[in-house]
Design a protein around this motif. Structure first.
Motif, mmCIF file in Angstrom:
data_model
loop_
_atom_site.group_PDB
_atom_site.id
_atom_site.type_symbol
_atom_site.label_atom_id
_atom_site.label_comp_id
_atom_site.label_asym_id
_atom_site.label_seq_id
_atom_site.Cartn_x
_atom_site.Cartn_y
_atom_site.Cartn_z
ATOM 1 N N TYR A 87 0.814 -1.217 0.000
ATOM 2 C CA TYR A 87 0.000 0.000 0.000
ATOM 3 C C TYR A 87 0.850 1.270 0.000
ATOM 4 O O TYR A 87 0.686 2.136 -0.857
ATOM 5 C CB TYR A 87 -0.946 -0.021 1.210
ATOM 6 C CG TYR A 87 -1.684 1.274 1.449
ATOM 7 C CD1 TYR A 87 -2.809 1.583 0.706
ATOM 8 C CD2 TYR A 87 -1.254 2.182 2.410
ATOM 9 C CE1 TYR A 87 -3.493 2.775 0.917
ATOM 10 C CE2 TYR A 87 -1.930 3.371 2.626
ATOM 11 C CZ TYR A 87 -3.040 3.663 1.874
ATOM 12 O OH TYR A 87 -3.714 4.841 2.077
ATOM 13 N N ASP A 88 1.761 1.396 0.964
ATOM 14 C CA ASP A 88 2.535 2.634 1.091
ATOM 15 C C ASP A 88 3.364 2.924 -0.162
ATOM 16 O O ASP A 88 3.335 4.035 -0.687
ATOM 17 C CB ASP A 88 3.446 2.577 2.326
ATOM 18 C CG ASP A 88 2.668 2.779 3.612
ATOM 19 O OD1 ASP A 88 2.752 3.871 4.185
ATOM 20 O OD2 ASP A 88 1.969 1.845 4.043
ATOM 21 N N GLU A 143 -1.634 7.946 5.240
ATOM 22 C CA GLU A 143 -1.805 7.581 6.646
ATOM 23 C C GLU A 143 -3.273 7.311 6.970
ATOM 24 O O GLU A 143 -3.607 6.309 7.605
ATOM 25 C CB GLU A 143 -1.258 8.698 7.546
ATOM 26 C CG GLU A 143 -1.309 8.387 9.024
ATOM 27 C CD GLU A 143 -0.390 7.249 9.443
ATOM 28 O OE1 GLU A 143 -0.773 6.502 10.358
ATOM 29 O OE2 GLU A 143 0.690 7.087 8.849
ATOM 30 N N ARG A 180 -4.448 3.914 5.336
ATOM 31 C CA ARG A 180 -3.697 2.676 5.604
ATOM 32 C C ARG A 180 -4.546 1.603 6.275
ATOM 33 O O ARG A 180 -4.518 0.448 5.889
ATOM 34 C CB ARG A 180 -2.476 2.983 6.454
ATOM 35 C CG ARG A 180 -1.582 1.758 6.656
ATOM 36 C CD ARG A 180 -0.292 2.087 7.377
ATOM 37 N NE ARG A 180 0.531 2.958 6.556
ATOM 38 C CZ ARG A 180 0.907 4.197 6.911
ATOM 39 N NH1 ARG A 180 0.538 4.692 8.069
ATOM 40 N NH2 ARG A 180 1.655 4.926 6.120
#
Length: 127
Positions: free
Chosen positions: A15-16, A30, A33
């Protein structure tokens, strides 16, 4: 009709890195997430409406017919034309910066987005 229904995100990998690649701001990454994104799919033969509900009420809905060029939109609001293909039970489409496939595996919706060596894999359960 395997895709039809409401799906809730269970797991996501990469994801990041994928969000950073797309230029999504750190604060938005953030917030998203641990968000349990919901995907709603309606299907009538080869015609689909694919809606994803994101944090803060953001919603992206795309209507398409397999094999026909359709107007699409990304979460960032970028509009583009694309043709969704179906082969072996998998839907696939090329977005401006990545390719995306969706399939049903063991009763779960598995979505994989790939850009170069960066891969985002999301698995959702049916609600």
């Amino acid at each position: 009709m395997a895709f039809a229904g409401k799906w809730e995100l269970e797991t996501q990998e990469g994801y990041d890195a994928f969000c950073k690649l797309l230029g999504i701001p750190a604060d938005v990454i953030e917030k998203g997430r641990d968000y349990k994104m919901v995907t709603e799919v309606t299907q009538s033969g080869e015609d689909f409406t694919w809606t994803q509900l994101y944090p803060a009420g953001a919603r992206v809905s795309n209507k398409f017919s397999v094999g026909k060029e359709s107007d699409m939109e990304t979460i960032g609001g970028k509009k583009f034309k694309a043709t969704v293909a179906m082969a072996g039970g998998k839907l696939s489409v090329s977005f401006p910066n990545y390719s995306h496939t969706s399939e049903i595996c063991c009763g779960k919706l598995v979505e994989t987005s790939t850009s170069g060596s960066i891969v985002l894999k999301r698995t959702s359960k049916k609600l």
